[in-house]
Design a protein around this motif. Structure first.
Motif, mmCIF file in Angstrom:
data_model
loop_
_atom_site.group_PDB
_atom_site.id
_atom_site.type_symbol
_atom_site.label_atom_id
_atom_site.label_comp_id
_atom_site.label_asym_id
_atom_site.label_seq_id
_atom_site.Cartn_x
_atom_site.Cartn_y
_atom_site.Cartn_z
ATOM 1 N N VAL A 75 0.842 -1.201 0.000
ATOM 2 C CA VAL A 75 0.000 0.000 0.000
ATOM 3 C C VAL A 75 0.876 1.249 0.000
ATOM 4 N N ARG A 76 1.949 1.226 0.772
ATOM 5 C CA ARG A 76 2.850 2.395 0.798
ATOM 6 C C ARG A 76 3.500 2.627 -0.570
ATOM 7 N N VAL A 77 3.885 1.556 -1.245
ATOM 8 C CA VAL A 77 4.451 1.693 -2.592
ATOM 9 C C VAL A 77 3.402 2.286 -3.520
ATOM 10 N N ALA A 78 2.181 1.777 -3.452
ATOM 11 C CA ALA A 78 1.100 2.289 -4.302
ATOM 12 C C ALA A 78 0.847 3.769 -4.020
ATOM 13 N N GLN A 79 0.879 4.155 -2.760
ATOM 14 C CA GLN A 79 0.688 5.567 -2.414
ATOM 15 C C GLN A 79 1.804 6.434 -2.992
ATOM 16 N N SER A 80 3.025 5.927 -2.962
ATOM 17 C CA SER A 80 4.157 6.722 -3.453
ATOM 18 C C SER A 80 4.202 6.794 -4.978
ATOM 19 N N LEU A 81 3.750 5.746 -5.663
ATOM 20 C CA LEU A 81 3.786 5.726 -7.130
ATOM 21 C C LEU A 81 2.577 6.405 -7.762
ATOM 22 N N ILE A 87 1.229 -3.284 -8.477
ATOM 23 C CA ILE A 87 2.041 -3.596 -7.299
ATOM 24 C C ILE A 87 1.852 -5.074 -6.985
ATOM 25 N N VAL A 88 2.941 -5.786 -6.753
ATOM 26 C CA VAL A 88 2.895 -7.204 -6.436
ATOM 27 C C VAL A 88 3.576 -7.431 -5.098
ATOM 28 N N THR A 89 2.989 -8.265 -4.263
ATOM 29 C CA THR A 89 3.639 -8.652 -3.009
ATOM 30 C C THR A 89 3.435 -10.145 -2.806
#
Length: 126
Positions: A75-81, A87-89
């Motif tokens: 979620v943090r990566v998605a917020q920053s991008l 996004i894959v985890t």
């Protein structure tokens, strides 16, 4: 997130004060030195607990603490991008091995980690 005190061969016996066991990289191992990283995110036990309960309630996913923390990071990566990215985890553990701590209401209450969020507001999402 790395500390020299945790270098390979110098690991402290009990370096963590977290219920989210076995995640993160606080020491550089030989195999990790080969990794090409763009960055990292730091998460809290509270965020992992809240995320695990959100995903259980909304998606039926009974995740362990590592998977929940991976989702916090995603979620943090998605917020920053921002929009338009994939996004894959990895959901690497289930909640079955976390019943005595991560899913124990009394244990969490003693640590001030009782889940209270109705949604993802703990990550700034309304």
């Amino acid at each position: 997130m790395y500390t020299r005190e945790e270098a390979e061969g110098k690991r402290l016996k009990n370096p963590f004060d977290t219920i989210t066991e076995g995640i993160g990289i606080n020491r550089l191992t030989e195999n990790f030195l080969m990794a090409k990283l763009d960055g990292a995110f730091r998460g809290t036990d509270k965020e992992a607990v809240e995320m695990s309960r959100f995903l259980l309630k909304n998606d039926g996913l009974f995740l362990g603490s590592s998977s929940a923390m991976n989702c916090v990071g995603a979620v943090r990566v998605a917020q920053s991008l921002g929009p338009g990215h994939t996004i894959v985890t990895i959901l690497c553990d289930s909640g079955m091995r976390h019943l005595s701590k991560f899913y124990d209401a009394q244990y969490l209450s003693q640590l001030g980690l009782t889940p209270t969020a109705a949604g993802l507001e703990f990550l700034g999402i309304k």
